[in-house]
Enzyme design. Sequence first.
Site, short mmCIF file in Angstrom:
data_model
loop_
_atom_site.label_atom_id
_atom_site.label_comp_id
_atom_site.label_asym_id
_atom_site.label_seq_id
_atom_site.Cartn_x
_atom_site.Cartn_y
_atom_site.Cartn_z
N HIS A 51 0.80 -1.23 0.00
CA HIS A 51 0.00 0.00 0.00
C HIS A 51 0.83 1.27 0.00
O HIS A 51 0.58 2.20 -0.77
CB HIS A 51 -0.94 0.02 1.21
CG HIS A 51 -1.79 1.26 1.26
ND1 HIS A 51 -1.37 2.41 1.91
CD2 HIS A 51 -3.00 1.55 0.73
CE1 HIS A 51 -2.30 3.34 1.77
NE2 HIS A 51 -3.30 2.85 1.07
N ASP A 232 -12.82 -3.59 4.77
CA ASP A 232 -11.84 -4.27 5.62
C ASP A 232 -12.46 -5.47 6.32
O ASP A 232 -11.76 -6.28 6.90
CB ASP A 232 -11.33 -3.31 6.71
CG ASP A 232 -10.51 -2.17 6.15
OD1 ASP A 232 -9.73 -2.39 5.20
OD2 ASP A 232 -10.64 -1.03 6.65
#
Length: 245
Positions: A51, A232
């Site tokens: 990320h 998530d």
Amino acid sequence: MTQTLNFAHRGANTFAPENTMAAFKKAAQLGVDGLEFDVQLSKDDVPVIIHDEKLDRTTSGQGLVKDFTLVDLQALDAGSWFAPEFSGAEIPTLDQVLDEFRDSDLQFNIELKSGIILYPGLEEAVLKSVSERKLEERALISSFNHYSLVACHELNPAVRTGILYVAGLYEPWNYAKALGCYSVHPLFYHLQYPEIVMGFKEHNLLVYAWTVNEIEYMKLMVAGGIEAIITDRPQDLKKVLTGGI
Ligand code: G3P
Ligand code: MG
């Protein structure tokens, strides 16, 4: 109305370290429809799944991803920061992730992290990985850098693209269409005006909302007919979608 798709944000990241093969395998076990993951480019121009531009938060390394070769990146520990049992987890390459799930039904939301560092050649490299595996129909490329999306669309219009954004854009469908996009990927708070969702539908733009983690908002999005939720907590969204909660 088709059912909202369940996309695991960076994999099933509450069970395993984000953007690792363990997180992607766990998401597949949970029965998600797709994986969302982030791509940066190594020093030797290999698309890798991580990320941040910097290694510091999620690996044993320090510094910028772009300054390390693939061999050096994969020597790092991308799991211990999350939990000791994931010690030794590697930063995967895009090719490794696509190969691992090639024979599944999973879709791939490939996010190009070209917003801070431009990574010349990233678009070509990612499209090559996708087309070499004939995964054009299962890949959807998103980015906050919309120049990257236009470049992808020009290089291979068979691969779908979607604009990522965080601002409350006003009537963004004309803009998204001008870029040749298939989908829009708004921060989910910006879908609270019903006319926004209607506008996307009228303009044949699919909505991939992120990052929806609260059950109350998941239910609202599903009821609103959003095409996909990036979360998530795919384990919770699964239950929402099957009526379990
Ligand atoms: O693609 C949705 C989401 O992943 C965008 O933000 O920072 O989590 O990559 P980020
Ligand atoms: Mg992302």
